[in-house]
Write a protein that holds these residues in place. Sequence first.
Motif, PDB file in Angstrom:
ATOM      1  N   GLN A  92     -17.260  -5.023   3.938  1.00 54.09           N
ATOM      2  CA  GLN A  92     -16.159  -4.219   4.071  1.00 54.09           C
ATOM      3  C   GLN A  92     -16.024  -3.864   5.837  1.00 54.09           C
ATOM      4  N   GLU A 115      -4.337   6.351   7.147  1.00 54.41           N
ATOM      5  CA  GLU A 115      -3.859   5.523   5.694  1.00 54.41           C
ATOM      6  C   GLU A 115      -3.297   4.246   6.377  1.00 54.41           C
ATOM      7  N   GLU A 153      -7.933  -6.076  -1.164  1.00 52.14           N
ATOM      8  CA  GLU A 153      -8.551  -6.488  -2.759  1.00 52.14           C
ATOM      9  C   GLU A 153      -7.334  -7.185  -2.831  1.00 52.14           C
ATOM     10  N   ASP A 154      -6.768  -7.606  -2.680  1.00 49.09           N
ATOM     11  CA  ASP A 154      -5.221  -8.186  -3.489  1.00 49.09           C
ATOM     12  C   ASP A 154      -5.716 -10.055  -2.406  1.00 49.09           C
ATOM     13  N   ARG A 188      -8.580 -11.026  -4.588  1.00 47.61           N
ATOM     14  CA  ARG A 188      -8.050 -11.926  -6.470  1.00 47.61           C
ATOM     15  C   ARG A 188      -7.003 -13.080  -6.032  1.00 47.61           C
ATOM     16  N   GLU A 210      -7.465  -1.526   3.482  1.00 47.29           N
ATOM     17  CA  GLU A 210      -8.649  -1.829   1.774  1.00 47.29           C
ATOM     18  C   GLU A 210      -7.821  -2.451   1.111  1.00 47.29           C
ATOM     19  N   GLU A 211      -7.060  -2.009   0.281  1.00 48.94           N
ATOM     20  CA  GLU A 211      -5.224  -2.573  -0.215  1.00 48.94           C
ATOM     21  C   GLU A 211      -4.985  -3.802  -0.391  1.00 48.94           C
ATOM     22  N   VAL A 212      -5.084  -4.272   1.389  1.00 50.12           N
ATOM     23  CA  VAL A 212      -5.153  -6.080   1.507  1.00 50.12           C
ATOM     24  C   VAL A 212      -6.468  -6.877   1.053  1.00 50.12           C
ATOM     25  N   GLN A 262      -6.882   2.605   4.582  1.00 50.10           N
ATOM     26  CA  GLN A 262      -6.326   2.406   3.062  1.00 50.10           C
ATOM     27  C   GLN A 262      -5.750   1.709   2.800  1.00 50.10           C
ATOM     28  N   TYR A 263      -5.085   1.176   3.810  1.00 46.59           N
ATOM     29  CA  TYR A 263      -3.846   0.309   3.526  1.00 46.59           C
ATOM     30  C   TYR A 263      -4.459  -1.613   3.521  1.00 46.59           C
TER      31      TYR A 263
END
Length: 392
Positions: free
Chosen positions: A218, A182, A192-193, A196, A188-190, A185-186
Amino acid sequence: MARLNLLDPQVRANPYPYYAELRRAAPVSVIDPGEIWAISRYDDVVSVLKNPAVFSSQGLRAATEQPWAGYNPLTDSLVLLDPPRHTAIRSLVNHAFTLRVLPRVEPLARKVARAFAERASRGLEVDICDDLATTLPAQVIGNLLGLDDACDKFRTWSETIVAISPGTPEALRPSIVASIAELGQYLEEVFEDRRRARRDDLASDLLDAEIDGRRLDQAELMSFMFVLFVAGFETTTHLLVNSLRILAERPELLARLREAPSVIPHFVEEALRFDPSVHVTLRVATRDTEIAGVPLPAGAVVAALLASANRDETRYEHADRFDVDRDRKPSVAFGHGIHFCLGAPLARAETRIAFEELVPRVGAIHVTQEPTWNCGLTVRGVTSCRMRFEPL
Ligand code: HEM
């Protein structure tokens, strides 16, 4: 003495008499979990930590890497690296960290601590682990790293991830595996955000950081965030709880701190010596060697018992006595040498600020229910502890 197991509940609740016995009778000896070589005297602990060529930090794999756990990004993180790789990575994160950390921490930490202290000043009974001891470090580390939106998950992730060791009970294993997945995954999202749109946080800084002219990949980004999160959150929780328990047992000390707030930093330092959050760190012998005349084979996993070194009576007079006025000899609560804790100024500041806010507002502190202990090999602390705060 039967072979010591650091995860035995009786040892967990109060390991200090067992450490004293090791220092006296068997200062370099094999203990459990995992048949590791325990080093219990201050000078021996320091000489192990000072010598990364012979005692490699890869020894921490004995805790962080377990066959049932799958890939754990902590195993590739700063704290497990040896020079020269460690030197490069550390200087990078050191730079990002010092720039960002202290100027930001004070107002945020003070706001959280003051809100708690005002509630406590009206009389309050709470499980401190559900309150200040987790909310303060969660808000601070969440803000610095850029993980504020997940603060409510920090405790579960951290408590389970630090429970990984050769002695982890089977029942706990699925929650550890789930938390690693978890958190991964969290994060990775941070990233990605932030790819951007950068923000004012360490996750964004790390994306722009370079080592030897190249950006972090990564896997490196993930292991960085894992170690900062795991090392930076729960250790501070335990320091806050341990310090509060010390004050609860010593009402005269609470009164002294109220009269003389300038003693608070010494109180924090003595709490770090007396009952540190990290009891053990691990190393592995890179070749046949010896410690205090005891031969150790190449590959031996060495447990530097930091919490025992901090009570070594040959270094600290009346070492089992809590004394804010003692000679200011450094302890090994934050380690020693090249891996000395990166977050030490941050942890000290958070704890000092918490007590600066609390001490002038509460009359007495009581522990109203015996605490329950966590199950980690390296980090020792309570997971629940009810406390009552009386108004002045
Ligand atoms: C390393 C203790 C808080 C980040 C260490 C080490 C110890 C330690 C003993 C050395 C481990 C070794 O030599 O193997 C503590 C304690 C804390 C605390 C007792 C709180 C009371 C923090 C905080 C952060 C942090 C708040 C950051 C947010 C780190 C990092 C390392 C480290 C990144 C690895 C440094 C390296 O390998 O060069 N800590 N720590 N710690 N700590 Fe802390």
